[in-house]
Design a protein around this motif. Sequence first.
Motif, PDB file in Angstrom:
ATOM      1  N   LYS A   1      68.343 -15.591 -33.209  1.00 61.10           N
ATOM      2  CA  LYS A   1      69.483 -16.152 -33.226  1.00 61.10           C
ATOM      3  C   LYS A   1      70.079 -17.019 -32.734  1.00 61.10           C
ATOM      4  O   LYS A   1      69.050 -17.295 -31.809  1.00 61.10           O
TER       5      LYS A   1
ATOM      6  N   GLU B   1      66.839 -11.561 -37.576  1.00 62.85           N
ATOM      7  CA  GLU B   1      67.801 -12.763 -38.012  1.00 62.85           C
ATOM      8  C   GLU B   1      69.642 -11.520 -38.562  1.00 62.85           C
ATOM      9  O   GLU B   1      69.606 -10.874 -38.331  1.00 62.85           O
ATOM     10  N   ASN B   2      70.087 -12.289 -37.557  1.00 62.54           N
ATOM     11  CA  ASN B   2      71.460 -10.971 -38.005  1.00 62.54           C
ATOM     12  C   ASN B   2      72.647 -12.622 -39.077  1.00 62.54           C
ATOM     13  O   ASN B   2      73.479 -11.797 -39.140  1.00 62.54           O
ATOM     14  N   ARG B   3      71.966 -13.791 -38.856  1.00 60.08           N
ATOM     15  CA  ARG B   3      73.049 -14.186 -40.020  1.00 60.08           C
ATOM     16  C   ARG B   3      72.106 -15.289 -41.053  1.00 60.08           C
ATOM     17  O   ARG B   3      71.552 -16.172 -41.197  1.00 60.08           O
TER      18      ARG B   3
ATOM     19  N   GLN C   1      73.169 -17.431 -43.482  1.00 61.36           N
ATOM     20  CA  GLN C   1      73.062 -17.984 -44.273  1.00 61.36           C
ATOM     21  C   GLN C   1      71.907 -19.584 -42.908  1.00 61.36           C
ATOM     22  O   GLN C   1      71.554 -20.205 -43.288  1.00 61.36           O
ATOM     23  N   GLU C   2      72.253 -19.033 -41.580  1.00 57.50           N
ATOM     24  CA  GLU C   2      71.619 -19.914 -40.791  1.00 57.50           C
ATOM     25  C   GLU C   2      69.894 -18.965 -41.309  1.00 57.50           C
ATOM     26  O   GLU C   2      69.144 -19.875 -40.486  1.00 57.50           O
TER      27      GLU C   2
ATOM     28  N   LYS D   1      76.258 -10.812 -49.436  1.00 60.06           N
ATOM     29  CA  LYS D   1      74.691 -11.134 -49.080  1.00 60.06           C
ATOM     30  C   LYS D   1      73.656 -10.910 -49.728  1.00 60.06           C
ATOM     31  O   LYS D   1      72.607 -10.938 -49.561  1.00 60.06           O
TER      32      LYS D   1
END
Length: 221
Positions: A33, A53-55, A57-58, A82
């Motif tokens: 992240k 990862e926790n997002r 779109q990132e 998502k």
Amino acid sequence: MQDNLLKIVDKIKEAQVKSGRQEDTITLIAVTKGVAPEKIKEAVSIGINNFGENRVQEVIPKIEILPDKLTWHFIGHLQSNKVKEVLPRFSLIHSLDRLSLAKEIQIRSEKSSRITEALVQVNVAEEKSKFGLSVNEVEGFIEMVVEKFPNIKITGLMTIAPYVEDPQEVRTIFRELKNLSCKIKVPGVELKELSMGMSSDYEVAVEEGATMVRIGTALFG
């Protein structure tokens, strides 16, 4: 970064020796992240191949320019809308915490003829700011997932301990998750993975039975 990794590995080994777990394999998941792709490539070059990862779109742009051989773990709260983006890119979801999410994972997994592996997120500390099931909800939840969603394979549990200055204060959180994993008896389910422990408390987590630790700051700075 190499020095950071060596320190982390040494501390994990020390925690294993202290708790009599020398033969166990601990998976170090590098949490990316806010970490640039160049830094991730550096981590790959020193032997790390599990990333978290926790997002959504990132991470998508990062995954597209990084080596295919990497194993990605989705470690954040997963919104149902998502799921279609997460499933093709991630090997393990650490944050299964509700039936509506399980239903969407089942639909998407069935469409693509795959079995999706997931950990059930447990809010052991019962923090209002955190997601996850309460301890007494977990067994019934797993039973329902097994009954209703054949394309989901639950392989363990995950928790996030409260942030404290002294990691000894959260030892009981990790111990309770380990005990829970041993108590639950659902036919066909083996809770072999315990995802617990982050940069501030991973040593205690390993002493209490973690098989996966999620480390960002201690590795990347």
